[in-house]
Design an enzyme around this catalytic site. Structure first.
Site, mmCIF file in Angstrom:
data_model
loop_
_atom_site.group_PDB
_atom_site.id
_atom_site.type_symbol
_atom_site.label_atom_id
_atom_site.label_comp_id
_atom_site.label_asym_id
_atom_site.label_seq_id
_atom_site.Cartn_x
_atom_site.Cartn_y
_atom_site.Cartn_z
ATOM 1 N N HIS A 222 0.885 -1.193 0.000
ATOM 2 C CA HIS A 222 0.000 0.000 0.000
ATOM 3 C C HIS A 222 0.914 1.231 0.000
ATOM 4 O O HIS A 222 1.740 1.382 -0.918
ATOM 5 C CB HIS A 222 -0.931 -0.105 1.210
ATOM 6 C CG HIS A 222 -2.070 0.865 1.278
ATOM 7 N ND1 HIS A 222 -2.457 1.651 0.227
ATOM 8 C CD2 HIS A 222 -2.930 1.175 2.309
ATOM 9 C CE1 HIS A 222 -3.504 2.392 0.597
ATOM 10 N NE2 HIS A 222 -3.804 2.120 1.857
ATOM 11 N N HIS A 261 -2.361 -2.239 -9.709
ATOM 12 C CA HIS A 261 -3.363 -1.660 -8.812
ATOM 13 C C HIS A 261 -4.518 -2.632 -8.632
ATOM 14 O O HIS A 261 -4.852 -3.374 -9.559
ATOM 15 C CB HIS A 261 -3.894 -0.327 -9.362
ATOM 16 C CG HIS A 261 -4.536 0.493 -8.301
ATOM 17 N ND1 HIS A 261 -5.857 0.367 -7.971
ATOM 18 C CD2 HIS A 261 -4.018 1.419 -7.452
ATOM 19 C CE1 HIS A 261 -6.133 1.199 -6.979
ATOM 20 N NE2 HIS A 261 -5.024 1.849 -6.646
ATOM 21 N N ASP A 312 2.335 5.767 -6.706
ATOM 22 C CA ASP A 312 3.571 5.763 -5.909
ATOM 23 C C ASP A 312 4.852 5.857 -6.729
ATOM 24 O O ASP A 312 5.864 6.359 -6.225
ATOM 25 C CB ASP A 312 3.641 4.491 -5.052
ATOM 26 C CG ASP A 312 2.764 4.605 -3.815
ATOM 27 O OD1 ASP A 312 2.496 5.739 -3.384
ATOM 28 O OD2 ASP A 312 2.350 3.556 -3.290
HETATM 29 C C1 LIG Z 1 -1.182 4.174 -3.295
HETATM 30 C C2 LIG Z 1 -1.240 2.718 -3.351
HETATM 31 O O1 LIG Z 1 -1.398 2.053 -2.349
HETATM 32 S S1 LIG Z 1 -1.106 2.017 -4.892
HETATM 33 C C3 LIG Z 1 -0.511 0.378 -4.610
HETATM 34 C C4 LIG Z 1 0.894 0.399 -4.149
HETATM 35 N N1 LIG Z 1 1.455 -0.952 -4.089
HETATM 36 C C5 LIG Z 1 2.415 -1.364 -4.932
HETATM 37 O O2 LIG Z 1 2.877 -0.653 -5.795
HETATM 38 C C6 LIG Z 1 2.926 -2.752 -4.688
HETATM 39 C C7 LIG Z 1 3.110 -3.506 -5.987
HETATM 40 N N2 LIG Z 1 1.807 -3.885 -6.550
HETATM 41 C C8 LIG Z 1 1.122 -4.937 -6.060
HETATM 42 O O3 LIG Z 1 1.577 -5.680 -5.180
HETATM 43 C C9 LIG Z 1 -0.263 -5.190 -6.612
HETATM 44 O O4 LIG Z 1 -0.352 -4.720 -7.929
HETATM 45 C C10 LIG Z 1 -1.363 -4.555 -5.759
HETATM 46 C C11 LIG Z 1 -1.207 -4.950 -4.277
HETATM 47 C C12 LIG Z 1 -1.317 -3.046 -5.846
HETATM 48 C C13 LIG Z 1 -2.710 -5.020 -6.263
HETATM 49 O O5 LIG Z 1 -2.791 -6.389 -6.016
HETATM 50 P P1 LIG Z 1 -3.832 -7.326 -6.745
HETATM 51 O O6 LIG Z 1 -5.131 -6.637 -6.864
HETATM 52 O O7 LIG Z 1 -3.836 -8.620 -6.026
HETATM 53 O O8 LIG Z 1 -3.182 -7.458 -8.180
HETATM 54 P P2 LIG Z 1 -3.768 -8.175 -9.457
HETATM 55 O O9 LIG Z 1 -4.832 -9.167 -9.083
HETATM 56 O O10 LIG Z 1 -4.128 -7.128 -10.427
HETATM 57 O O11 LIG Z 1 -2.509 -8.956 -10.002
HETATM 58 C C14 LIG Z 1 -2.608 -9.632 -11.226
HETATM 59 C C15 LIG Z 1 -1.302 -10.310 -11.566
HETATM 60 O O12 LIG Z 1 -0.306 -9.313 -11.778
HETATM 61 C C16 LIG Z 1 0.798 -9.534 -10.928
HETATM 62 N N3 LIG Z 1 1.261 -8.259 -10.426
HETATM 63 C C17 LIG Z 1 0.485 -7.253 -9.950
HETATM 64 N N4 LIG Z 1 1.259 -6.225 -9.564
HETATM 65 C C18 LIG Z 1 2.535 -6.595 -9.807
HETATM 66 C C19 LIG Z 1 3.771 -5.960 -9.618
HETATM 67 N N5 LIG Z 1 3.829 -4.745 -9.066
HETATM 68 N N6 LIG Z 1 4.889 -6.614 -9.966
HETATM 69 C C20 LIG Z 1 4.842 -7.840 -10.510
HETATM 70 N N7 LIG Z 1 3.677 -8.498 -10.720
HETATM 71 C C21 LIG Z 1 2.544 -7.882 -10.359
HETATM 72 C C22 LIG Z 1 0.235 -10.363 -9.782
HETATM 73 O O13 LIG Z 1 1.243 -11.116 -9.136
HETATM 74 C C23 LIG Z 1 -0.762 -11.212 -10.488
HETATM 75 O O14 LIG Z 1 -0.073 -12.277 -11.142
HETATM 76 P P3 LIG Z 1 -0.658 -13.767 -11.148
HETATM 77 O O15 LIG Z 1 -2.003 -13.644 -11.797
HETATM 78 O O16 LIG Z 1 0.350 -14.506 -11.922
HETATM 79 O O17 LIG Z 1 -0.743 -14.156 -9.702
HETATM 80 O O1 LIG Z 2 -6.933 2.123 -3.730
HETATM 81 C C1 LIG Z 2 -6.013 1.376 -3.379
HETATM 82 O O2 LIG Z 2 -6.145 0.137 -3.248
HETATM 83 C C2 LIG Z 2 -4.669 1.920 -3.100
HETATM 84 C C3 LIG Z 2 -4.475 3.313 -3.569
HETATM 85 O O3 LIG Z 2 -4.205 3.565 -4.716
HETATM 86 C C4 LIG Z 2 -4.657 4.391 -2.605
HETATM 87 O O4 LIG Z 2 -5.052 4.142 -1.461
HETATM 88 O O5 LIG Z 2 -4.394 5.556 -2.967
#
Ligand SMILES: CC(=O)SCCNC(=O)CCNC(=O)[C@H](O)C(C)(C)COP(=O)(O)OP(=O)(O)OC[C@H]1O[C@@H](n2cnc3c(N)ncnc32)[C@H](O)[C@@H]1OP(=O)(O)O
Ligand SMILES: O=C([O-])CC(=O)C(=O)O
Length: 375
Positions: A222, A261, A312
């Site tokens: 997050h 996301h 981010d």
């Molecule tokens: C302001 C915020 O909070 S924005 C979010 C900030 N977090 C990050 O940047 C962390 C990196 N990103 C992630 O871990 C994820 O994309 C999350 C937590 C944001 C969302 O998670 P989920 O909703 O579970 O992702 P989603 O279902 O779309 O993932 C689909 C596939 O893409 C992959 N994937 C998603 N994000 C990433 C990533 N950043 N790097 C590599 N692979 C990824 C997943 O592993 C998944 O693969 P699989 O189907 O082989 O298991």
């Molecule tokens: O909506 C989310 O899951 C994470 C995010 O981008 C935020 O909190 O700004």
């Protein structure tokens, strides 16, 4: 009797868990809106305090309302002495998110929310005090300086940068910080906001809701992703190295922080805004590495995985170019998102039912107790 509905998918993805009038995320053609306004328009034309007021009060402020709100926030910037003393006792190697969590919680012991009628005042107090909580501890523990927690800066963004650097920020840096605070202010039922609402649904106090939300924001999936993204970007000395490194990480199935996301599927509307400002800051700094490396990772992620930078990713280099230490990135997110959290707490309280979902039991069958000497 009707059977309990089995929810598909983990992480409650796609489940409607309540109602909100605060924001829409990823609605077709809308991107991200706060109370109906496109976040990109707000980031271009409004001040963070106008957006905070919009979220907390429902409408953009008039001139007079904005002046009164800014005046109130300015009057609440200083910290009580016992809180300064607590901050001085927190070790310098503590993660600043733990400082924010402790600061919010301790302020709640000194100035508790005794009735929900105080919710707006407590929110203003937390918002106004967070820059000082962060910077007082940081400057004391890292530089041995007891800073004054007030400043003559009119805006929240300017005040924050003043406390951090001990001087008035440039117009550009003040604007970018303001934009960043607007972009981070609110995002529907993300993990930290949902945490705040769950806490609010027990009729708990505002400080508890915000403290709990800080704990949820801290994780690298997050809010913590902006720090993790910076650590990754800094590992690469050139765009070529960044491409090779990103491919290797993907091969190892590592998560690339700052990409993907839970709701957006093709792009995060906040990215284009902060990316543009990160580029301006890179030009100003004469940067030839960080921004090109960031773009190389961005391009590789899209080509390989169709994954896009979220809010981010380019925040990392933008903050870095403003001379902000990496471990302070997520605490800045707190300074902004406290507005969204509090607005959600108001909303939850106004139409409350305790949030208490069900679990699908996957444990062992019911069985007879075995006394200790027979196990
Ligand atoms: C302001 C915020 O909070 S924005 C979010 C900030 N977090 C990050 O940047 C962390 C990196 N990103 C992630 O871990 C994820 O994309 C999350 C937590 C944001 C969302 O998670 P989920 O909703 O579970 O992702 P989603 O279902 O779309 O993932 C689909 C596939 O893409 C992959 N994937 C998603 N994000 C990433 C990533 N950043 N790097 C590599 N692979 C990824 C997943 O592993 C998944 O693969 P699989 O189907 O082989 O298991
Ligand atoms: O909506 C989310 O899951 C994470 C995010 O981008 C935020 O909190 O700004």
């Amino acid at each position: 009797m009707a059977e309990a509905k089995v929810l598909s998918g983990a992480g409650l993805r796609g489940q409607v868990a309540g109602q909100t009038a605060l924001s829409t995320v990823g609605m077709p053609g809308a991107g991200l809106t706060y109370r109906g306004y496109d976040v990109r328009e707000l980031a271009e034309h409004a001040l963070f305090e106008e957006v905070a007021y919009l979220l907390l009060h429902g409408e953009l402020p008039t001139h007079d309302e904005l002046a009164a709100y800014q005046g109130k926030l300015r009057s609440l910037r200083d910290l009580p002495q016992p809180l300064k003393e607590v901050l001085e006792r927190i070790p310098s190697n503590t993660h600043p998110m733990d400082v924010m969590r402790t600061g919010a919680s301790f302020l709640g012991t000194l100035e508790p929310e005794r009735t929900f009628g105080q919710q707006e005042h407590v929110t203003d107090r937390l918002l106004a005090a967070f820059p000082a909580i962060m910077c007082y501890w940081y400057r004391y523990s890292h530089h041995g300086v007891r800073i004054a927690c007030t400043s003559d800066e009119d805006t929240f963004a300017g005040h924050f940068l003043y406390l951090l650097h001990g001087k008035s920020p440039s117009e550009l840096h003040s604007k970018v910080m303001d934009v960043s605070l607007i972009l981070y202010a609110e995002h529907e039922f993300n993990a930290s906001t949902f945490t705040a609402r769950v806490c609010a649904s027990t009729l708990s106090d505002m400080y508890s809701c915000v403290t709990a939300a800080i704990g949820s924001l801290r994780g690298p999936l997050h809010g913590g992703a902006n720090e993790a993204a910076m650590a990754m970007i800094q590992k690469f000395a050139s765009p070529e190295e960044a491409v090779r490194g990103t491919l290797a990480m993907l091969e190892r199935k590592d998560k690339i922080m700052g990409f993907g996301h839970a709701v957006y599927k093709d792009n995060d509307p906040r990215n284009e805004v902060i990316k543009g400002w990160a580029r301006k800051l890179a030009d100003e700094a004469g940067d030839k590495v960080l921004y090109p490396v960031s773009e190389a990772i961005d391009k590789t992620m899209w080509e390989q995985k169709k994954l896009f930078p979220n809010a981010d990713f380019y925040h990392a280099s933008a903050y870095h170019f403003m001379g902000i230490a990496t471990e302070l990135f997520t605490p800045i997110f707190v300074c902004s998102r406290v507005t969204g959290w509090a607005a959600h707490v108001f909303e939850q309280r106004a139409n409350n039912r305790i949030i208490r979902p069900s679990a699908e039991y996957v444990g062992v069958e019911q069985r007879a107790f075995v006394p200790l000497d027979r196990r």
